[in-house]
Design an enzyme around this catalytic site. Sequence first.
Site, PDB file in Angstrom:
ATOM      1  N   ASP A  30       0.873  -1.172   0.000  1.00 51.82           N
ATOM      2  CA  ASP A  30       0.000   0.000   0.000  1.00 51.82           C
ATOM      3  C   ASP A  30       0.912   1.223   0.000  1.00 51.82           C
ATOM      4  O   ASP A  30       1.436   1.613   1.040  1.00 51.82           O
ATOM      5  CB  ASP A  30      -0.904  -0.016   1.237  1.00 51.82           C
ATOM      6  CG  ASP A  30      -1.823   1.191   1.300  1.00 51.82           C
ATOM      7  OD1 ASP A  30      -2.198   1.717   0.236  1.00 51.82           O
ATOM      8  OD2 ASP A  30      -2.164   1.611   2.421  1.00 51.82           O
ATOM      9  N   ASP A  37      -2.205   1.071   7.173  1.00 54.12           N
ATOM     10  CA  ASP A  37      -1.406   0.838   5.966  1.00 54.12           C
ATOM     11  C   ASP A  37      -1.005  -0.631   5.852  1.00 54.12           C
ATOM     12  O   ASP A  37      -1.070  -1.216   4.770  1.00 54.12           O
ATOM     13  CB  ASP A  37      -0.166   1.734   5.975  1.00 54.12           C
ATOM     14  CG  ASP A  37      -0.539   3.193   6.134  1.00 54.12           C
ATOM     15  OD1 ASP A  37      -1.019   3.788   5.157  1.00 54.12           O
ATOM     16  OD2 ASP A  37      -0.384   3.727   7.244  1.00 54.12           O
ATOM     17  N   GLU A  91      -1.406  -1.582  -4.558  1.00 55.11           N
ATOM     18  CA  GLU A  91      -2.672  -0.865  -4.704  1.00 55.11           C
ATOM     19  C   GLU A  91      -2.452   0.359  -5.578  1.00 55.11           C
ATOM     20  O   GLU A  91      -1.491   1.105  -5.382  1.00 55.11           O
ATOM     21  CB  GLU A  91      -3.208  -0.440  -3.336  1.00 55.11           C
ATOM     22  CG  GLU A  91      -4.578   0.208  -3.421  1.00 55.11           C
ATOM     23  CD  GLU A  91      -5.169   0.483  -2.054  1.00 55.11           C
ATOM     24  OE1 GLU A  91      -5.924  -0.370  -1.569  1.00 55.11           O
ATOM     25  OE2 GLU A  91      -4.853   1.540  -1.487  1.00 55.11           O
TER      26      GLU A  91
END
EC number: 3.1.21.10
Length: 169
Positions: free
Chosen positions: A12, A144, A72
């Site tokens: 992420d 996160d 992502e």
Amino acid sequence: MDLNAIRILGLDPGLRRTGWGVIDVTGSRLAFVACGTILPPEQAPMGERLAHLHRELLGVIERFSPQEAAVEETFVNMNPSSTLKLGQARGVVLLAPAQMGLPVAEYAALLVKKSVVGAGRAEKAQVRMMIGILLPKATPETEDASDALAVAVTHAHHRGAAARARAAL
């Protein structure tokens, strides 16, 4: 690690905080391996922050030896400067696993949420709760890290379809 397992690194990306999560996948079974958050020094010049992120990511890859990575995709926000900085961090996050020879998949945030929670507009708390259900031994200390595990889970669910699509080309 089971010899039939595939180890996936979920990422992420962020310039302030980059979450990472590692899972093993054997068939449809998911197993938590590790997760964490990389925190580049906020007051350092941009180049140093990106270099720190790169070094730490390479360390995670060397330590856990994933076979595949998933990142992502980031959304474009209203602040062009923030978007550019996030894009620079995302570039490093894409580069590090590719540099180590890992295939890197990318998933939209809506798909990650839909894959893990069942709804593309899910809140971060819902994602974290579902990660706890899907990976009971997971211990993400930050959103996160939880999001990175969600990216890894999404890749576990979608990697077969992606491989078939690549083979068809």
